[in-house]
Motif scaffolding. Sequence first.
Motif, PDB file in Angstrom:
ATOM      1  N   GLU A   1      22.340   1.014 -30.525  1.00 49.72           N
ATOM      2  CA  GLU A   1      22.043  -0.313 -31.070  1.00 49.72           C
ATOM      3  C   GLU A   1      21.416  -0.213 -32.459  1.00 49.72           C
ATOM      4  O   GLU A   1      21.677  -1.053 -33.329  1.00 49.72           O
ATOM      5  N   ARG A   2      20.608   0.798 -32.686  1.00 45.85           N
ATOM      6  CA  ARG A   2      20.036   1.004 -34.023  1.00 45.85           C
ATOM      7  C   ARG A   2      21.127   1.319 -35.043  1.00 45.85           C
ATOM      8  O   ARG A   2      21.070   0.858 -36.187  1.00 45.85           O
ATOM      9  N   GLU A   3      22.115   2.116 -34.636  1.00 41.66           N
ATOM     10  CA  GLU A   3      23.238   2.408 -35.527  1.00 41.66           C
ATOM     11  C   GLU A   3      24.058   1.150 -35.803  1.00 41.66           C
ATOM     12  O   GLU A   3      24.519   0.926 -36.930  1.00 41.66           O
ATOM     13  N   THR A   4      24.243   0.340 -34.767  1.00 40.66           N
ATOM     14  CA  THR A   4      25.024  -0.889 -34.920  1.00 40.66           C
ATOM     15  C   THR A   4      24.343  -1.852 -35.891  1.00 40.66           C
ATOM     16  O   THR A   4      25.011  -2.560 -36.650  1.00 40.66           O
ATOM     17  N   ALA A   5      23.026  -1.882 -35.863  1.00 39.29           N
ATOM     18  CA  ALA A   5      22.288  -2.791 -36.750  1.00 39.29           C
ATOM     19  C   ALA A   5      22.510  -2.456 -38.219  1.00 39.29           C
ATOM     20  O   ALA A   5      22.359  -3.329 -39.089  1.00 39.29           O
ATOM     21  N   LYS A   6      22.895  -1.199 -38.499  1.00 33.76           N
ATOM     22  CA  LYS A   6      23.125  -0.784 -39.887  1.00 33.76           C
ATOM     23  C   LYS A   6      24.584  -0.920 -40.317  1.00 33.76           C
ATOM     24  O   LYS A   6      24.919  -0.605 -41.455  1.00 33.76           O
ATOM     25  N   ASP A   7      25.445  -1.363 -39.387  1.00 40.02           N
ATOM     26  CA  ASP A   7      26.876  -1.451 -39.682  1.00 40.02           C
ATOM     27  C   ASP A   7      27.162  -2.749 -40.451  1.00 40.02           C
ATOM     28  O   ASP A   7      27.055  -3.846 -39.883  1.00 40.02           O
ATOM     29  N   PRO A   8      27.571  -2.674 -41.719  1.00 38.62           N
ATOM     30  CA  PRO A   8      27.803  -3.892 -42.503  1.00 38.62           C
ATOM     31  C   PRO A   8      29.097  -4.615 -42.137  1.00 38.62           C
ATOM     32  O   PRO A   8      29.278  -5.776 -42.494  1.00 38.62           O
ATOM     33  N   SER A   9      29.992  -3.942 -41.419  1.00 36.83           N
ATOM     34  CA  SER A   9      31.272  -4.560 -41.069  1.00 36.83           C
ATOM     35  C   SER A   9      31.164  -5.546 -39.912  1.00 36.83           C
ATOM     36  O   SER A   9      32.087  -6.318 -39.671  1.00 36.83           O
ATOM     37  N   LEU A  10      30.046  -5.523 -39.203  1.00 39.12           N
ATOM     38  CA  LEU A  10      29.871  -6.426 -38.055  1.00 39.12           C
ATOM     39  C   LEU A  10      29.272  -7.745 -38.508  1.00 39.12           C
ATOM     40  O   LEU A  10      28.365  -7.788 -39.331  1.00 39.12           O
TER      41      LEU A  10
END
Length: 267
Positions: free
Chosen positions: A211-220
Amino acid sequence: MRDRHLGKMPRGGTTTARYEEDPDNAWNCCSWCEYLLIVILSTILLVGVLILTLFWVMFYRGGFAWSERPLQQFNLHPILMVAGFVTLSGFSILIYRLCRCVKHIYVKLIHMFFHAVAIPCIALGFLSVFDSHNALQKINFYSLHSWLGFVTMGMFVLQFVIGFFSFLVMLCCENKTYSCRSAMVPIHASMGLANFWLAIATSVTGIIEKERETAKDPSLSEENRLIEHYITSAMGLTLIVIGIIVTFAVRRTNAPASAKVYVTERI
């Protein structure tokens, strides 16, 4: 009134209590309702967490692949690890403790079968994340999640080997190995429950890390990120509830009064 019945005498002349019947704890309606509730609820949760993980990976993480797509290859990791460490291992523990309607040797074989099926799931889950990290040039074994996973896999292998030799192979010399097997039962049971909780802790820390990695994903988009947050939170909560229910089931005396419960099985 004497309510304990003696089983087979080991060679050497001494009488050893092999199993006991406890008519004072004969099951009433509430006991059966509790038993059925544990079986139904644990089955729903153990299968449900696997389905929830599969839904998350398929619809929000891009599905599965192998080495040609490292990001999707990683998605095999949560599915296979939850299947092996939580769903299959959870069923194995519950069947061993709750199933008293068949011979004990059959329960042992079913218990071992579920753990044996979990081994290829765990091995493939480990290989998928290891290959994915190497392809993406990520560092392996750098986080709390990875170290917990390493300890969990090591304990799982140790438990399987000890259980196989102590409670199946040693049955070839049943009377001579009885004392050894009796001493191993509480150790094996306690370590098995500890290993299950380690697997849950590893899964929860893995969810937090992802979830921490997902929070940094700009494509989402913000909406997808919020939905994923709810899904992963539901997965984590379900895992914790599974751990509580399995612990409760293991710590309870879950045998009907008509079933002979081996004394050395008591935790």
